[in-house]
Design a protein around this motif. Structure first.
Motif, PDB file in Angstrom:
ATOM      1  N   ALA A  90      15.784  66.796  23.669  1.00  0.00           N
ATOM      2  CA  ALA A  90      16.243  67.672  22.587  1.00  0.00           C
ATOM      3  C   ALA A  90      17.662  67.323  22.137  1.00  0.00           C
ATOM      4  N   GLY A  91      18.293  66.346  22.779  1.00  0.00           N
ATOM      5  CA  GLY A  91      19.646  65.955  22.402  1.00  0.00           C
ATOM      6  C   GLY A  91      20.725  66.805  23.051  1.00  0.00           C
ATOM      7  N   MET A  92      20.415  67.388  24.199  1.00  0.00           N
ATOM      8  CA  MET A  92      21.385  68.232  24.898  1.00  0.00           C
ATOM      9  C   MET A  92      21.973  67.465  26.078  1.00  0.00           C
ATOM     10  N   VAL A  93      23.295  67.604  26.248  1.00  0.00           N
ATOM     11  CA  VAL A  93      23.968  67.122  27.447  1.00  0.00           C
ATOM     12  C   VAL A  93      24.689  68.304  28.070  1.00  0.00           C
ATOM     13  N   GLU A  94      24.685  68.324  29.392  1.00  0.00           N
ATOM     14  CA  GLU A  94      25.432  69.356  30.105  1.00  0.00           C
ATOM     15  C   GLU A  94      26.661  68.713  30.720  1.00  0.00           C
ATOM     16  N   ILE A  95      27.791  69.387  30.571  1.00  0.00           N
ATOM     17  CA  ILE A  95      29.038  68.856  31.107  1.00  0.00           C
ATOM     18  C   ILE A  95      29.457  69.636  32.342  1.00  0.00           C
ATOM     19  N   GLY A  96      30.278  68.984  33.119  1.00  0.00           N
ATOM     20  CA  GLY A  96      30.879  69.627  34.274  1.00  0.00           C
ATOM     21  C   GLY A  96      32.255  69.023  34.499  1.00  0.00           C
ATOM     22  N   TYR A  97      33.154  69.833  35.018  1.00  0.00           N
ATOM     23  CA  TYR A  97      34.493  69.342  35.317  1.00  0.00           C
ATOM     24  C   TYR A  97      35.080  70.186  36.436  1.00  0.00           C
ATOM     25  N   ALA A  98      35.918  69.572  37.231  1.00  0.00           N
ATOM     26  CA  ALA A  98      36.618  70.269  38.315  1.00  0.00           C
ATOM     27  C   ALA A  98      37.949  69.561  38.530  1.00  0.00           C
ATOM     28  N   VAL A  99      38.993  70.344  38.626  1.00  0.00           N
ATOM     29  CA  VAL A  99      40.327  69.786  38.842  1.00  0.00           C
ATOM     30  C   VAL A  99      40.757  70.098  40.267  1.00  0.00           C
ATOM     31  N   ARG A 130      26.228  71.647  26.587  1.00  0.00           N
ATOM     32  CA  ARG A 130      26.060  72.836  27.431  1.00  0.00           C
ATOM     33  C   ARG A 130      27.043  72.790  28.586  1.00  0.00           C
ATOM     34  N   VAL A 131      27.478  73.968  28.988  1.00  0.00           N
ATOM     35  CA  VAL A 131      28.257  74.121  30.212  1.00  0.00           C
ATOM     36  C   VAL A 131      27.752  75.380  30.897  1.00  0.00           C
ATOM     37  N   THR A 132      27.664  75.342  32.215  1.00  0.00           N
ATOM     38  CA  THR A 132      27.298  76.543  32.970  1.00  0.00           C
ATOM     39  C   THR A 132      28.497  76.951  33.806  1.00  0.00           C
ATOM     40  N   ILE A 133      28.760  78.259  33.802  1.00  0.00           N
ATOM     41  CA  ILE A 133      29.974  78.763  34.436  1.00  0.00           C
ATOM     42  C   ILE A 133      29.633  79.981  35.283  1.00  0.00           C
ATOM     43  N   SER A 134      30.162  80.029  36.480  1.00  0.00           N
ATOM     44  CA  SER A 134      30.007  81.194  37.348  1.00  0.00           C
ATOM     45  C   SER A 134      30.601  82.414  36.649  1.00  0.00           C
ATOM     46  N   PRO A 135      29.960  83.587  36.759  1.00  0.00           N
ATOM     47  CA  PRO A 135      30.480  84.772  36.072  1.00  0.00           C
ATOM     48  C   PRO A 135      31.906  85.145  36.465  1.00  0.00           C
ATOM     49  N   ASP A 136      32.352  84.743  37.645  1.00  0.00           N
ATOM     50  CA  ASP A 136      33.710  85.110  38.073  1.00  0.00           C
ATOM     51  C   ASP A 136      34.756  84.029  37.770  1.00  0.00           C
ATOM     52  N   ASN A 137      34.355  82.952  37.089  1.00  0.00           N
ATOM     53  CA  ASN A 137      35.296  81.884  36.748  1.00  0.00           C
ATOM     54  C   ASN A 137      35.849  82.137  35.347  1.00  0.00           C
ATOM     55  N   THR A 138      36.739  83.101  35.236  1.00  0.00           N
ATOM     56  CA  THR A 138      37.255  83.492  33.922  1.00  0.00           C
ATOM     57  C   THR A 138      38.087  82.385  33.271  1.00  0.00           C
ATOM     58  N   ALA A 139      38.792  81.594  34.057  1.00  0.00           N
ATOM     59  CA  ALA A 139      39.601  80.517  33.481  1.00  0.00           C
ATOM     60  C   ALA A 139      38.709  79.506  32.753  1.00  0.00           C
ATOM     61  N   SER A 140      37.606  79.125  33.375  1.00  0.00           N
ATOM     62  CA  SER A 140      36.708  78.159  32.747  1.00  0.00           C
ATOM     63  C   SER A 140      36.041  78.771  31.518  1.00  0.00           C
TER      64      SER A 140
END
Length: 173
Positions: A90-99, A130-140
């Motif tokens: 469908a042309g979707m990529v999911e990203i992830g990042y961690a510092v 797309r990005v998936t984020i934990s509900p408690d990760n307000t900074a992200s």
């Protein structure tokens, strides 16, 4: 504070294999840049195991998957960023990042996100990011929302638990 000058450095199968084992010396010797203990630490090994298996079964995915956030001015690896794989049908990529916690709150996540979005915008096969984020990760969440990501659902991840799914158009140039 000036925006950091970063690039996402792609890795190879041997580097993924070494990082999956927590072998920092082996990963640094096989890799294109010096790595840090954070990158080979126990919290990152699951990621590296998945990427090692992925690249072993699909070598072409190495150009897409998680790489190193490299600070070009400081010549320093400060975290990880990339896509979970090439675009799907469908042309979707999911990203992830961690510092690395030692380098947080210095603009690295923003710089990595901008780099990933810029690449997605130039790739003709990518239509959605797309990005998936934990509900408690307000900074992200705050960061993603500044780039047009909107909530489209939620999912359960066996490793990370509940995640909120956010997407934005790739905005081809």
């Amino acid at each position: 504070m000036p925006k950091p000058d970063v690039r996402i450095v792609q890795l190879t199968g041997p580097v993924f294999d070494s990082l999956a084992l927590g072998d920092l010396a082996g990963a640094t010797a096989a890799g294109p840049v010096p790595l840090t203990a954070y990158l080979a630490g126990p919290d990152r090994r699951g990621l590296w195991r998945r990427r090692a298996e992925q690249v072993a079964s699909d070598p072409g995915s190495a150009a897409w998957v998680t790489g190193i956030i490299w600070d070009r001015q400081r010549l320093l690896a400060v975290g990880t960023a990339g896509y979970h794989g090439p675009p799907d049908t469908a042309g979707m990529v999911e990203i992830g990042y961690a510092v690395d916690p030692a380098y947080r709150r210095r603009g690295y996540a923003r710089a990595a996100l901008e780099s990933l979005l810029a690449r997605a915008a130039k790739e003709p096969l990518v239509h959605t990011v797309r990005v998936t984020i934990s509900p408690d990760n307000t900074a992200s969440y705050r960061l993603a929302s500044q780039y047009g990501f909107v909530r489209v659902g939620e999912q359960w991840d066996d490793e990370d638990g509940l995640e909120i799914i956010y997407e934005t158009p790739a905005n081809h140039l």
